[in-house]
Write an enzyme that holds these catalytic residues in place. Structure first.
Site, mmCIF file in Angstrom:
data_model
loop_
_atom_site.group_PDB
_atom_site.id
_atom_site.type_symbol
_atom_site.label_atom_id
_atom_site.label_comp_id
_atom_site.label_asym_id
_atom_site.label_seq_id
_atom_site.Cartn_x
_atom_site.Cartn_y
_atom_site.Cartn_z
ATOM 1 N N HIS A 64 0.830 -1.226 0.000
ATOM 2 C CA HIS A 64 0.000 0.000 0.000
ATOM 3 C C HIS A 64 0.857 1.266 0.000
ATOM 4 O O HIS A 64 0.408 2.310 0.447
ATOM 5 C CB HIS A 64 -0.952 0.052 1.196
ATOM 6 C CG HIS A 64 -1.687 -1.224 1.444
ATOM 7 N ND1 HIS A 64 -2.932 -1.479 0.951
ATOM 8 C CD2 HIS A 64 -1.319 -2.343 2.106
ATOM 9 C CE1 HIS A 64 -3.329 -2.689 1.324
ATOM 10 N NE2 HIS A 64 -2.361 -3.254 2.020
ATOM 11 N N SER B 33 14.809 22.329 -15.166
ATOM 12 C CA SER B 33 13.615 23.107 -15.484
ATOM 13 C C SER B 33 14.058 24.428 -16.071
ATOM 14 O O SER B 33 15.090 24.970 -15.682
ATOM 15 C CB SER B 33 12.812 23.342 -14.208
ATOM 16 O OG SER B 33 12.038 24.506 -14.346
ATOM 17 N N LYS C 67 15.637 22.288 -9.940
ATOM 18 C CA LYS C 67 14.969 21.036 -10.298
ATOM 19 C C LYS C 67 15.879 20.031 -10.983
ATOM 20 O O LYS C 67 16.835 20.373 -11.674
ATOM 21 C CB LYS C 67 13.787 21.342 -11.235
ATOM 22 C CG LYS C 67 12.697 22.117 -10.559
ATOM 23 C CD LYS C 67 11.735 21.224 -9.828
ATOM 24 C CE LYS C 67 10.935 20.445 -10.839
ATOM 25 N NZ LYS C 67 9.594 20.160 -10.430
ATOM 26 N N GLU D 272 9.750 8.992 -16.511
ATOM 27 C CA GLU D 272 8.343 9.332 -16.753
ATOM 28 C C GLU D 272 7.895 8.892 -18.146
ATOM 29 O O GLU D 272 6.776 8.404 -18.335
ATOM 30 C CB GLU D 272 8.139 10.845 -16.590
ATOM 31 C CG GLU D 272 8.324 11.290 -15.149
ATOM 32 C CD GLU D 272 8.403 12.810 -15.036
ATOM 33 O OE1 GLU D 272 7.471 13.390 -14.506
ATOM 34 O OE2 GLU D 272 9.398 13.406 -15.492
#
Ligand code: ARG
Length: 461
Positions: free
Chosen positions: A153, A274, A280, A287
């Site tokens: 979980h 970024s 960043k 992804e």
């Protein structure tokens, strides 16, 4: 193109919907390979003359060369790759070109081309999956004893080893590879010679062309030969499942990369910055691997839906079998390559993982197991006692490892000092020596076994 029967050219929109050359031109190498095998067979069986055969083979080699060097111009008026190749062949060698299509139809031709293409793609994927398994195994062996939290979980559950976690993906990928290997075995029958749908009256030798093209045997039914695409469906299904595995792993990389987790580092080679936020470091490659499953699974669904309800034998619907499949197989290769690169690149932050592994009372099960083993308590009672001890620890803001013995004894007086031996994360993972368990000694052994197996498979290729 259709000779005598047609007086007018197709409507512009007819051409637009009908022509497939814009995408099936990638089948040119397979198309030429199939045509060469067919022409050679026609010559050997005496269906066409030796000199026609020689001309055709020579011409096809030249067409192949022109396509390879980019000088070939594909034309939409000629509809598809097959007609484009044949038409150029006619420019090059003249009348003999017209004999190539004896005892053949574009129906068995395209079925053969697509099968060869899917087979090549499956072979490349089998190798690529093996490559990813190799880097995972190497990392797993290196980190056989590196502890991290195991989750259910996405809540801390029990400590595991990083190597064990990586080997879980090695197992999944092993099954993925197996699915491609199985699909390839069933796929490897040759449709060429099915002709339009019913076979042919010419004395063709289908064993010959099948063998020439590396197939195990000719397909046994001409209707089936031209009209089924289950070979592509199987490979796409295998691709979709593999992509799901990659997507899950990619998601973990994304999670582990967040500052909140901070479990791993990925170098500049596999991250991006970024344009506005200078701090960043984004896991874009992970992804994109996570996302590729969308188009790959869609390709399977798309072909499945195209095939549904199609009467035998060929219908033009089946021209729609290609684009999504090409895209899906290429996307999976890219995803595998990116994942292989990331796994090689990533380094675990051992201290962060170790600290996280100890949080959330992750050794509570070890405490319950100790009560069962040492005090002969039934597991259900031990579960209850442990729950009370966790609560006591929580109230005091302490880990189980640092909870004073007296506090535990208030809950269960028979607990002794011996209990601390099972409460550290290191001892917890060390104790899970059951087959398939996370103990470092298991992981090291499994990693070595996998490394040997992969080496053997690599040598066998
Ligand atoms: N371009 C066609 C395809 O991809 C080739 C087969 C055409 N056959 C036919 N009977 N029109 O399916």
């Amino acid at each position: 193109m259709w000779g005598g029967r047609f007086a007018a050219s197709p409507a512009e929109i007819m051409q637009e919907i009908n022509a497939s050359v814009s995408f099936d031109k990638v089948l040119a190498p397979q198309d030429i390979r199939g045509s060469k095998a067919h022409a050679a067979m026609l010559g050997e069986t005496g269906i066409i003359t030796k000199s026609d055969t020689r001309e055709i083979l020579r011409g096809l080699d030249q067409v192949a060369a022109e396509i390879a060097d980019g000088s070939f111009t594909f034309s939409r008026e000629l509809e598809d790759v097959h007609m484009n190749v044949e038409s150029r062949l006619k420019d090059l060698i003249g009348a003999s070109a017209g004999r190539l299509h004896t005892a053949r139809s574009r129906n068995d031709q395209v079925a053969t081309d697509f099968r060869l293409f899917v087979r090549d793609a499956a072979d490349a994927l089998i190798v690529a999956i093996g490559g990813l398994q190799e880097v995972l195994v190497a990392k797993a062996e290196e980190h056989a004893a590196t502890v991290m939290p195991g989750f259910t979980h996405l809540q801390p559950a029990q400590p595991v080893t990083f190597g064990h976690h990586l080997l879980a993906y090695v197992e999944m990928l092993g099954r993925d590879r197996g699915r491609f290997v199985d699909a390839r075995r069933r796929l490897n029958e040759c449709p060429l010679g099915s002709a339009a749908l019913a076979g042919t009256s010419f004395p063709i030798d289908r064993d010959k062309t099948a063998e020439e093209l590396g197939f195990d045997r000719p397909m046994a039914n001409s209707l089936d030969g031209v009209s089924d695409r289950d070979f592509a469906l199987e490979v796409l299904a295998a691709a979709a499942i593999t992509a799901v595995h990659l997507s899950r792993f990619a998601e973990e990389i994304v999670i582990w990369m967040t500052p909140q987790f901070g479990f791993i580092r990925l170098s500049d080679r596999f991250t991006t910055g970024s344009s506005i936020m200078p701090q960043k470091r984004n896991p874009d490659a992970a992804e994109l691997v996570r996302a590729k499953v969308g188009r790959i699974a869609a390709a399977f669904q798309s072909l499945l839906t195209v095939m549904k309800g199609l009467p035998l034998a060929y219908s033009k619907d089946m021209q729609e079998d290609k684009e999504a499949a090409f895209d899906a197989l290429a996307s999976l290769r890219l995803a595998l390559a990116a994942m292989t690169g990331m796994v090689g690149d990533l380094e675990p932050e051992k201290e962060v993982m170790r600290a996280a592994a100890g949080r959330g009372y992750s050794t509570a099960t070890d405490l319950a197991d100790w009560l069962v083993r040492e005090l002969k308590m039934p597991f259900r009672d031990a579960h209850h006692v442990t729950g009370s001890i966790v609560k006591a620890a929580e109230v005091r803001g302490l880990d189980l490892e640092n909870l004073p013995l007296e506090v535990m004894q208030e809950v269960e007086p028979r607990i002794t000092n011996g209990v601390y031996s099972v409460l550290s994360v290191e001892n917890s993972v060390k104790s899970r020596r059951s087959y398939g368990g996370t103990a470092p000694q298991n992981v090291a052994k499994m990693a070595r076994a996998w490394a040997r197996r992969l080496e053997k498979e690599r040598a066998g290729r």
